[in-house]
Design a protein around this motif. Sequence first.
Motif, short mmCIF file in Angstrom:
data_model
loop_
_atom_site.label_atom_id
_atom_site.label_comp_id
_atom_site.label_asym_id
_atom_site.label_seq_id
_atom_site.Cartn_x
_atom_site.Cartn_y
_atom_site.Cartn_z
N SER A 172 -13.00 -4.75 8.45
CA SER A 172 -12.30 -4.62 9.74
C SER A 172 -12.45 -3.22 10.33
CB SER A 172 -10.82 -4.99 9.58
OG SER A 172 -10.12 -4.83 10.78
N VAL A 196 0.86 -1.20 0.00
CA VAL A 196 0.00 0.00 0.00
C VAL A 196 0.89 1.25 0.00
CG1 VAL A 196 -1.79 1.26 1.26
CG2 VAL A 196 -1.89 -1.22 1.13
N PRO A 212 -4.80 -4.55 -6.88
CA PRO A 212 -4.59 -5.48 -8.00
C PRO A 212 -5.83 -6.36 -8.18
CG PRO A 212 -2.78 -5.58 -6.40
CD PRO A 212 -3.86 -4.76 -5.77
N THR A 250 -8.13 0.22 2.31
CA THR A 250 -7.74 0.38 0.90
C THR A 250 -8.10 -0.85 0.08
OG1 THR A 250 -5.54 -0.53 1.27
CG2 THR A 250 -5.79 1.87 1.55
N ASP A 306 -5.92 -4.51 11.27
CA ASP A 306 -5.80 -5.42 12.43
C ASP A 306 -4.49 -5.16 13.18
OD1 ASP A 306 -8.22 -6.43 11.73
OD2 ASP A 306 -7.55 -8.46 11.29
N SER A 340 -9.23 2.34 -2.82
CA SER A 340 -9.32 0.92 -3.17
C SER A 340 -9.29 0.71 -4.69
CB SER A 340 -10.54 0.27 -2.55
OG SER A 340 -11.68 1.05 -2.73
N HIS A 382 -7.07 -14.63 2.76
CA HIS A 382 -8.26 -14.87 3.58
C HIS A 382 -9.53 -15.05 2.73
CE1 HIS A 382 -11.04 -14.50 6.94
NE2 HIS A 382 -11.66 -13.54 6.28
N THR A 388 -15.29 -3.66 12.75
CA THR A 388 -15.45 -4.82 13.64
C THR A 388 -14.60 -4.72 14.91
OG1 THR A 388 -13.68 -6.16 12.67
CG2 THR A 388 -15.85 -6.30 11.62
N GLY A 413 -0.94 -10.75 -7.28
CA GLY A 413 -1.43 -9.58 -6.54
C GLY A 413 -0.96 -9.53 -5.10
N TYR A 414 -0.40 -10.66 -4.60
CA TYR A 414 0.07 -10.73 -3.20
C TYR A 414 1.59 -10.80 -3.18
CZ TYR A 414 -4.72 -11.17 -1.75
OH TYR A 414 -6.04 -10.89 -1.51
N LYS A 440 -5.05 -2.26 15.34
CA LYS A 440 -5.87 -2.58 16.51
C LYS A 440 -4.99 -3.13 17.64
CE LYS A 440 -10.27 -3.56 14.16
NZ LYS A 440 -11.20 -4.60 13.63
N CYS A 446 -9.33 -8.62 15.82
CA CYS A 446 -8.01 -8.51 15.22
C CYS A 446 -7.57 -9.95 14.96
CB CYS A 446 -7.10 -7.80 16.23
SG CYS A 446 -5.35 -8.08 16.02
N VAL A 447 -7.34 -10.29 13.69
CA VAL A 447 -7.07 -11.69 13.33
C VAL A 447 -5.57 -11.88 13.10
CG1 VAL A 447 -7.63 -13.54 11.70
CG2 VAL A 447 -9.31 -11.74 12.15
N LYS A 502 -4.81 -19.98 13.28
CA LYS A 502 -5.23 -18.61 13.09
C LYS A 502 -6.27 -18.34 14.18
CE LYS A 502 -5.45 -15.65 9.18
NZ LYS A 502 -5.64 -15.37 7.81
N1 LIG Z 1 -10.74 -7.81 11.70
C1 LIG Z 1 -11.66 -8.22 10.89
O1 LIG Z 1 -12.85 -7.97 11.09
C2 LIG Z 1 -11.28 -9.02 9.69
C3 LIG Z 1 -12.29 -9.54 8.86
C4 LIG Z 1 -11.90 -10.26 7.76
C5 LIG Z 1 -10.55 -10.49 7.48
N2 LIG Z 1 -9.60 -9.98 8.33
C6 LIG Z 1 -8.17 -10.18 8.09
O2 LIG Z 1 -7.73 -9.20 7.13
C7 LIG Z 1 -6.62 -9.72 6.39
C8 LIG Z 1 -6.88 -9.59 4.91
O3 LIG Z 1 -7.07 -8.23 4.57
P1 LIG Z 1 -7.41 -7.74 3.08
O4 LIG Z 1 -8.12 -8.80 2.35
O5 LIG Z 1 -8.07 -6.43 3.22
O6 LIG Z 1 -6.00 -7.58 2.38
P2 LIG Z 1 -4.54 -7.21 2.94
O7 LIG Z 1 -4.58 -6.08 3.87
O8 LIG Z 1 -3.93 -8.48 3.43
O9 LIG Z 1 -3.81 -6.75 1.60
C9 LIG Z 1 -3.64 -7.68 0.53
C10 LIG Z 1 -2.62 -7.16 -0.48
O10 LIG Z 1 -3.19 -6.07 -1.21
C11 LIG Z 1 -2.31 -4.95 -1.22
N3 LIG Z 1 -3.17 -3.76 -1.26
C12 LIG Z 1 -4.13 -3.42 -0.36
N4 LIG Z 1 -4.78 -2.32 -0.77
C13 LIG Z 1 -4.20 -1.92 -1.93
C14 LIG Z 1 -4.44 -0.85 -2.83
N5 LIG Z 1 -5.44 0.01 -2.65
N6 LIG Z 1 -3.63 -0.74 -3.90
C15 LIG Z 1 -2.63 -1.65 -4.13
N7 LIG Z 1 -2.39 -2.70 -3.34
C16 LIG Z 1 -3.16 -2.84 -2.24
C17 LIG Z 1 -1.50 -5.10 0.06
O11 LIG Z 1 -0.24 -4.43 -0.06
C18 LIG Z 1 -1.34 -6.61 0.15
O12 LIG Z 1 -0.24 -7.04 -0.63
C19 LIG Z 1 -6.45 -11.15 6.85
O13 LIG Z 1 -5.43 -11.23 7.82
C20 LIG Z 1 -7.79 -11.49 7.46
O14 LIG Z 1 -7.72 -12.53 8.41
C21 LIG Z 1 -9.94 -9.25 9.42
#
Ligand SMILES: NC(=O)c1ccc[n+]([C@@H]2O[C@H](COP(=O)([O-])OP(=O)(O)OC[C@H]3O[C@@H](n4cnc5c(N)ncnc54)[C@H](O)[C@@H]3O)[C@@H](O)[C@H]2O)c1
Length: 423
Positions: A151, A43, A191, A145, A104, A187, A315, A154, A305-306, A107, A157-158, A167
């Motif tokens: 999250s 990010v 990717p 983003t 997370d 957002s 996830h 919510t 993308g990761y 948090k 924090c996972v 996990k």
């Molecule tokens: N706390 C909660 O309520 C809750 C709920 C569901 C999942 N989670 C947790 O959240 C995590 C997953 O989060 P996620 O799916 O949002 O993705 P992420 O935060 O893991 O990001 C995924 C990838 O996308 C990239 N990225 C993110 N936004 C970008 C943007 N705007 N432009 C370019 N690249 C970008 C990041 O650099 C990363 O490589 C897991 O650990 C999951 O367990 C938490």
Amino acid sequence: MSETVFTYAAPALKFGRGASRELGYDLSTWGARRVLLVTDPGVAAVGHPATVAEGLAKHGLAVTTYDETHVEPTDASLTHAVEFARAEGPFDAVVAVGGGSSIDTAKAVALLVTNPGELMDYINAPVGNARAPEHALLPLVAVPTTTGTGSESTTICVMDVLALKVKTGISHPALRPRLAVVDPDLSATQPPGVTAAAGMDILCHALESYTARWYADFDAKSPEQRVPYCGANPIADLWSERALGLLAGAFRSAVREGGMAPEVAEQMAMAATFAGLGFGNAGVHIPHANAYPIAGRVRDFRPAGYPAGEPIVPHGIAVALTAPEAFRFTYDAAPDRHLRAARLLDPAADGSGPDVLPRTLATLMHDIGLPNGLGEVGYGEADVDDLVAGAVQQQRLLATAPKPVTEDDLAGIIGSSLRHWAD
Ligand SMILES: NC(=O)c1ccc[n+]([C@@H]2O[C@H](COP(=O)([O-])OP(=O)(O)OC[C@H]3O[C@@H](n4cnc5c(N)ncnc54)[C@H](O)[C@@H]3O)[C@@H](O)[C@H]2O)c1
């Protein structure tokens, strides 16, 4: 006696294109002077954290950036972030700019710079000690983003606990951010692979909370026993239904177009926000319980993308892979809800019976380029028992399913999820 009460809670919310530019003003009205900005390297590379930091500086705030968030946090990565914050602080507020991983991480920081002890003290039992925070947490502003986790709304924090290969998380109402700032322009740079995975997380939040056990079907709780996730209820239903409708309009084009058009990014951001407000109060069930071992026992899957450095079943993909079979299993507990959900997702999904929602879901997963079942992320028949053993530990989530779930049921669901469509 059955339950007669349901609850609803949410953070203050600012939504819309450009909303993240107002953060400096918002934080200065709270009297904040020193802010910790939490993000991840991916990010940071697209520039959103720097833009937010500039906006904060214009309002006289001193910003320290932590950009080492681990994508899908671990206990070690959270501890690293906490140590950084303890060494560099004190801070008056934390701002997370990123997906669920950054939010997370923020948090955990907001909790552990204000409360004594270490991460393990606060992690859910039986893995941790499930200690409740004694002191107010640092105020947290969550700026997502990705269009996915919710999250920002919510109370959880996972994280992966590396030594145990499980996990789990920290779950407490005090973890809910004070303010969620959802700016679809941020957002729009996701990717496509992240849009697809995170979008499946939105979809499963909406479907699982909509089909969760009805709040009144639980035993009555006393006030001190109440938990944020109280089962499907009339308010959560509204958010979940609207999220499904928004996904029906935007999800395929969000992934196909790569760079998202502004109106598509806005619909996806709204879907994620709405689903977060729904599941953040109702809860989720079988697909999320299965997702924990599917992600935790990853071998060598490296999706586009990761970050390429480590294998990961993101996830959203981990949740989606058993969702069609999970909803086939839960169909008879609430047939009308399953059929209505399928038609919200695809108005052309006709007919009735347990196949309608799984078919609608599998078609969508195919169209957005998701892996074709657990087989494609590296699991086979021989792994089913191990995945069941991991899922069965998630009793907190399984208790929200609309009907009892045995180990044999989970083996049936997981075993039928190795492949979803003929190539
Ligand atoms: N706390 C909660 O309520 C809750 C709920 C569901 C999942 N989670 C947790 O959240 C995590 C997953 O989060 P996620 O799916 O949002 O993705 P992420 O935060 O893991 O990001 C995924 C990838 O996308 C990239 N990225 C993110 N936004 C970008 C943007 N705007 N432009 C370019 N690249 C970008 C990041 O650099 C990363 O490589 C897991 O650990 C999951 O367990 C938490």
